[in-house]
Design a protein around this motif. Structure first.
Motif, PDB file in Angstrom:
ATOM      1  N   LEU A  36       0.810  -1.222   0.000  1.00  0.00           N
ATOM      2  CA  LEU A  36       0.000   0.000   0.000  1.00  0.00           C
ATOM      3  C   LEU A  36       0.839   1.264   0.000  1.00  0.00           C
ATOM      4  CD1 LEU A  36      -2.680  -1.043   2.659  1.00  0.00           C
ATOM      5  CD2 LEU A  36      -2.868  -1.183   0.171  1.00  0.00           C
ATOM      6  N   LEU A  37       2.165   1.128   0.170  1.00  0.00           N
ATOM      7  CA  LEU A  37       3.011   2.310   0.273  1.00  0.00           C
ATOM      8  C   LEU A  37       2.925   3.227  -0.953  1.00  0.00           C
ATOM      9  CD1 LEU A  37       6.225   1.028   2.079  1.00  0.00           C
ATOM     10  CD2 LEU A  37       4.586   2.711   2.900  1.00  0.00           C
ATOM     11  N   PRO A  38       2.942   2.695  -2.200  1.00  0.00           N
ATOM     12  CA  PRO A  38       2.807   3.611  -3.357  1.00  0.00           C
ATOM     13  C   PRO A  38       1.517   4.418  -3.307  1.00  0.00           C
ATOM     14  CG  PRO A  38       3.591   1.456  -4.069  1.00  0.00           C
ATOM     15  CD  PRO A  38       3.190   1.314  -2.643  1.00  0.00           C
ATOM     16  N   MET A  39       0.402   3.765  -2.922  1.00  0.00           N
ATOM     17  CA  MET A  39      -0.866   4.482  -2.852  1.00  0.00           C
ATOM     18  C   MET A  39      -0.839   5.539  -1.748  1.00  0.00           C
ATOM     19  SD  MET A  39      -4.706   2.936  -2.222  1.00  0.00           S
ATOM     20  CE  MET A  39      -4.569   1.929  -3.703  1.00  0.00           C
ATOM     21  N   ILE A  40      -0.235   5.185  -0.592  1.00  0.00           N
ATOM     22  CA  ILE A  40      -0.151   6.143   0.514  1.00  0.00           C
ATOM     23  C   ILE A  40       0.660   7.360   0.097  1.00  0.00           C
ATOM     24  CG2 ILE A  40       0.759   6.494   2.849  1.00  0.00           C
ATOM     25  CD1 ILE A  40       0.125   3.553   3.401  1.00  0.00           C
ATOM     26  N   ILE A  41       1.798   7.109  -0.568  1.00  0.00           N
ATOM     27  CA  ILE A  41       2.644   8.221  -1.016  1.00  0.00           C
ATOM     28  C   ILE A  41       1.909   9.083  -2.035  1.00  0.00           C
ATOM     29  CG2 ILE A  41       4.778   8.788  -2.247  1.00  0.00           C
ATOM     30  CD1 ILE A  41       6.016   6.297  -0.982  1.00  0.00           C
ATOM     31  N   PHE A  42       1.174   8.438  -2.959  1.00  0.00           N
ATOM     32  CA  PHE A  42       0.413   9.191  -3.964  1.00  0.00           C
ATOM     33  C   PHE A  42      -0.635  10.085  -3.292  1.00  0.00           C
ATOM     34  CE2 PHE A  42      -3.475   9.489  -6.530  1.00  0.00           C
ATOM     35  CZ  PHE A  42      -2.991  10.182  -7.625  1.00  0.00           C
ATOM     36  N   ILE A  43      -1.345   9.537  -2.303  1.00  0.00           N
ATOM     37  CA  ILE A  43      -2.370  10.317  -1.603  1.00  0.00           C
ATOM     38  C   ILE A  43      -1.745  11.512  -0.893  1.00  0.00           C
ATOM     39  CG2 ILE A  43      -4.043  10.259   0.288  1.00  0.00           C
ATOM     40  CD1 ILE A  43      -4.642   7.370  -0.498  1.00  0.00           C
ATOM     41  N   LEU A  44      -0.585  11.267  -0.256  1.00  0.00           N
ATOM     42  CA  LEU A  44       0.083  12.361   0.445  1.00  0.00           C
ATOM     43  C   LEU A  44       0.538  13.451  -0.524  1.00  0.00           C
ATOM     44  CD1 LEU A  44       2.177  10.344   3.044  1.00  0.00           C
ATOM     45  CD2 LEU A  44       0.225  11.815   3.522  1.00  0.00           C
ATOM     46  N   LEU A  45       1.085  13.022  -1.672  1.00  0.00           N
ATOM     47  CA  LEU A  45       1.508  13.999  -2.674  1.00  0.00           C
ATOM     48  C   LEU A  45       0.324  14.778  -3.234  1.00  0.00           C
ATOM     49  CD1 LEU A  45       4.209  11.912  -4.593  1.00  0.00           C
ATOM     50  CD2 LEU A  45       4.603  13.893  -3.124  1.00  0.00           C
ATOM     51  N   ALA A  46      -0.772  14.062  -3.488  1.00  0.00           N
ATOM     52  CA  ALA A  46      -1.978  14.742  -3.990  1.00  0.00           C
ATOM     53  C   ALA A  46      -2.497  15.735  -2.959  1.00  0.00           C
ATOM     54  CB  ALA A  46      -3.051  13.717  -4.338  1.00  0.00           C
ATOM     55  N   THR A  47      -2.498  15.316  -1.693  1.00  0.00           N
ATOM     56  CA  THR A  47      -2.938  16.221  -0.627  1.00  0.00           C
ATOM     57  C   THR A  47      -2.041  17.447  -0.550  1.00  0.00           C
ATOM     58  OG1 THR A  47      -3.769  14.340   0.645  1.00  0.00           O
ATOM     59  CG2 THR A  47      -3.419  16.402   1.846  1.00  0.00           C
ATOM     60  N   ALA A  48      -0.730  17.230  -0.721  1.00  0.00           N
ATOM     61  CA  ALA A  48       0.204  18.355  -0.704  1.00  0.00           C
ATOM     62  C   ALA A  48      -0.104  19.342  -1.817  1.00  0.00           C
ATOM     63  CB  ALA A  48       1.630  17.837  -0.829  1.00  0.00           C
ATOM     64  N   GLY A  49      -0.388  18.802  -3.011  1.00  0.00           N
ATOM     65  CA  GLY A  49      -0.706  19.684  -4.126  1.00  0.00           C
ATOM     66  C   GLY A  49      -1.966  20.500  -3.885  1.00  0.00           C
ATOM     67  N   VAL A  50      -2.985  19.850  -3.340  1.00  0.00           N
ATOM     68  CA  VAL A  50      -4.248  20.557  -3.070  1.00  0.00           C
ATOM     69  C   VAL A  50      -4.044  21.647  -2.024  1.00  0.00           C
ATOM     70  CG1 VAL A  50      -6.560  20.292  -2.115  1.00  0.00           C
ATOM     71  CG2 VAL A  50      -5.674  18.601  -3.732  1.00  0.00           C
ATOM     72  N   VAL A  51      -3.307  21.317  -0.948  1.00  0.00           N
ATOM     73  CA  VAL A  51      -3.077  22.312   0.099  1.00  0.00           C
ATOM     74  C   VAL A  51      -2.306  23.502  -0.442  1.00  0.00           C
ATOM     75  CG1 VAL A  51      -1.881  22.722   2.295  1.00  0.00           C
ATOM     76  CG2 VAL A  51      -3.214  20.639   1.973  1.00  0.00           C
ATOM     77  N   ILE A  52      -1.271  23.227  -1.249  1.00  0.00           N
ATOM     78  CA  ILE A  52      -0.479  24.324  -1.831  1.00  0.00           C
ATOM     79  C   ILE A  52      -1.351  25.192  -2.740  1.00  0.00           C
ATOM     80  CG2 ILE A  52       1.435  24.843  -3.379  1.00  0.00           C
ATOM     81  CD1 ILE A  52       2.811  22.325  -2.302  1.00  0.00           C
TER      82      ILE A  52
END
Length: 281
Positions: A251-267
């Motif tokens: 699940l690590l790739p999916m977790i990292i993708f979600i975190l990156l997507a969240t980072a983009g939205v917050v920025i």
């Protein structure tokens, strides 16, 4: 001006927080992978009974059914009839000797005694519970090595009968155990005489009574390796144990993708349109 300054400050803090949230699991994963790649190699297994196919994580893989030595019933130096059933969960170090031996046996026994004594005194065993180690010395001259003879020999050599059994019994059963179960005839490079076993090999068995190593009991380097392998085997996890990290790994790739997507939205959301009519002072 104050509004723009506060917005920029909030944007920087949000970006820093998101970057930390992304980098911590990534760095943790990389460190865990590096540590696993450099992990100390455990002592191998030597003989198998069969190879079976099992389903694991939805995939069919071959799984080896390793040879676990059969049980026995012999008498120890205290006159008790004992067996492997009496040693659940214990790591075992076995050897073969006879009390009248004028050559290798006294030295072999003395080296095992060093291991016995080291269990409670050396730093290398500080994580090891001595109660989970058992030494077994099988007499290859059981007709002469009676219980009383073994007791006298053990007392002379400093053997602790709680953690080290000197065993006697029917000669054929002892020899069959050494050759058919512990495979000493295969392990000894010089060969073992099936009519009179005289070997300096020590055999290491894990908690499931599977052979994990053979060691020259007269060689200091081999004895040091045995000492380390005893610790590794004792600390070895149950083969049925599955680490939670192993379950999360896919699940690590999916977790990292979600975190990156969240980072983009917050920025993106933290960006404010420039206020019209305001000029820097």
């Amino acid at each position: 001006m104050v509004f723009l300054s506060n917005t920029k400050e909030l944007s920087k803090k949000a970006l820093t927080a998101v970057l930390l949230a992304v980098m911590v699991p990534v760095i943790g994963y990389l460190l865990m992978k590096r540590a696993s790649d450099q992990a100390i190699g455990m002592p191998g297994r030597f003989y198998y009974d069969s190879v079976i196919t099992v389903i694991r994580d939805g995939k069919a893989i071959n799984d080896t059914n390793w040879h676990s030595v059969d049980d026995f019933k012999f008498r120890n130096q205290l006159g008790r009839t004992v067996s492997l059933v009496d040693l659940p969960g214990k790591v075992i170090v076995a050897d073969f000797f006879f009390t009248r031996c004028p050559s290798i046996c006294p030295k072999l026994t003395a080296n095992i005694k060093k291991l016995q004594d080291a269990l409670s005194t050396k730093d290398q065993f500080k994580q090891l519970n001595p109660a989970y180690i058992q030494f077994l010395s099988f007499s290859v001259d059981p007709e002469r090595d009676s219980v009383s003879v073994l007791k006298a020999y053990g007392d002379k050599m400093g053997v602790n009968p709680d953690s080290w059994w000197l065993l006697t019994g029917p000669k054929k059963q002892i020899y069959d155990f050494s050759m058919n179960e512990l495979k000493l005839g295969l392990a000894d490079g010089e060969g073992v005489d099936s009519n009179f076993i005289h070997t300096q090999k020590l055999v290491l068995l894990d908690k499931e009574h599977v052979v994990r190593g053979y060691y020259n009991g007269l060689d200091s380097v081999d004895m040091a390796k045995l000492a380390k392998d005893m610790v590794f085997i004792m600390l070895e996890k149950d083969k049925q144990y599955v680490s939670p990290l192993r379950e999360l790994r896919p699940l690590l790739p999916m977790i990292i993708f979600i975190l990156l997507a969240t980072a983009g939205v917050v920025i993106y959301l933290s960006r404010k349109p420039k206020a019209r009519g305001l000029r820097p002072m």
